[in-house]
Enzyme design. Structure first.
Site, PDB file in Angstrom:
ATOM      1  N   ASP A  17       0.786  -1.246   0.000  1.00 43.60           N
ATOM      2  CA  ASP A  17       0.000   0.000   0.000  1.00 43.60           C
ATOM      3  C   ASP A  17       0.815   1.292   0.000  1.00 43.60           C
ATOM      4  OD1 ASP A  17      -1.878  -1.994   0.328  1.00 43.60           O
ATOM      5  OD2 ASP A  17      -2.483  -1.393   2.336  1.00 43.60           O
ATOM      6  N   LYS A  78      -7.184  -4.076  -2.623  1.00 41.12           N
ATOM      7  CA  LYS A  78      -7.792  -4.709  -1.451  1.00 41.12           C
ATOM      8  C   LYS A  78      -8.602  -3.691  -0.675  1.00 41.12           C
ATOM      9  CE  LYS A  78      -3.672  -4.249   1.562  1.00 41.12           C
ATOM     10  NZ  LYS A  78      -4.252  -3.494   2.679  1.00 41.12           N
ATOM     11  N   CYS A 111      -1.843  -2.500   8.362  1.00 38.57           N
ATOM     12  CA  CYS A 111      -1.787  -3.434   7.236  1.00 38.57           C
ATOM     13  C   CYS A 111      -0.537  -4.296   7.248  1.00 38.57           C
ATOM     14  CB  CYS A 111      -1.901  -2.674   5.916  1.00 38.57           C
ATOM     15  SG  CYS A 111      -3.503  -1.860   5.691  1.00 38.57           S
TER      16      CYS A 111
END
Length: 203
Positions: A17, A78, A111
């Site tokens: 990310d 996601k 995450c």
């Protein structure tokens, strides 16, 4: 006590990310991108599979342009914290000899940490690249993977990097986690918490 090696032929790299919309809010973001690029370059040189996720890219944008993710094995979006989405699950199942994951990105305490725990539960060794990983605050960044010496942790610079034929020391002053259970499915010992390394350990 031995701590898991990173063998090129049994390793994948996970980039979590690192998207443009996070740029203003993540601590030390330019340095994180620079060190992430070092990891991406090493993945190309050593032909290590690269898996890239993007958190809700429709709203948060794509991976930062500074990062060369061309040639990645998987690039997927996601909407949950963990990178272990169906595409990544399939990759893991298709590579039963894979032992180690080199993980970096944002945010460290959300995450990245959730991904690490999911991968550990699958019997994989996880090596979190701390200088290519960050959060919105330094507190979240530095304390999401505490290493407790009383639990039997060893200095990270005592672990070995094995490129397949020989190895070298991993130059990081941080602490690594103990290997304290046997993963029978993959036939090797694996840690119950992530190891922490610096980006220089790939060189």
């Amino acid at each position: 006590m031995s701590v898991g090696r990173v063998a090129v032929g049994r390793t994948a790299m996970f980039c979590c990310d690192l998207q443009d919309k996070f740029r203003p809010s993540i601590r030390h973001f330019p340095a994180v991108l620079s060190n992430a690029n070092r990891m991406l370059q090493s993945a190309k040189i050593l032909e290590i599979p690269l898996l890239v996720t993007e958190q809700y890219p429709k709203g948060l944008g794509e991976t930062c342009n500074e990062l060369d993710i061309s040639g990645c094995s998987i690039r997927c979006s996601k909407t949950k914290f963990s990178m272990v989405v169906p595409e990544v699950e399939s990759f893991i199942k298709e590579h039963p000899d894979m032992k180690s994951i080199v993980l970096f990105g944002i945010e460290a305490h959300v995450c990245v940490q959730t991904t690490a725990l999911d991968l550990l539960s699958k019997g994989l060794d996880v090596h979190v690249v701390v200088d290519a990983t960050s959060s919105r605050t330094d507190t979240d960044r530095f304390f999401c993977f505490p290493a407790d010496e009383t639990s039997g942790s060893v200095p990270d610079n005592q672990r070995e990097y094995d490129p397949g034929s020989g190895g070298g020391l991993l130059p990081s002053p941080l602490q690594a986690a103990p290997e304290d259970h046997q993963n029978r499915g993959r036939g090797h010992q694996t840690a119950t918490v992530p190891h922490v390394v610096a980006s220089s350990f790939m060189f």
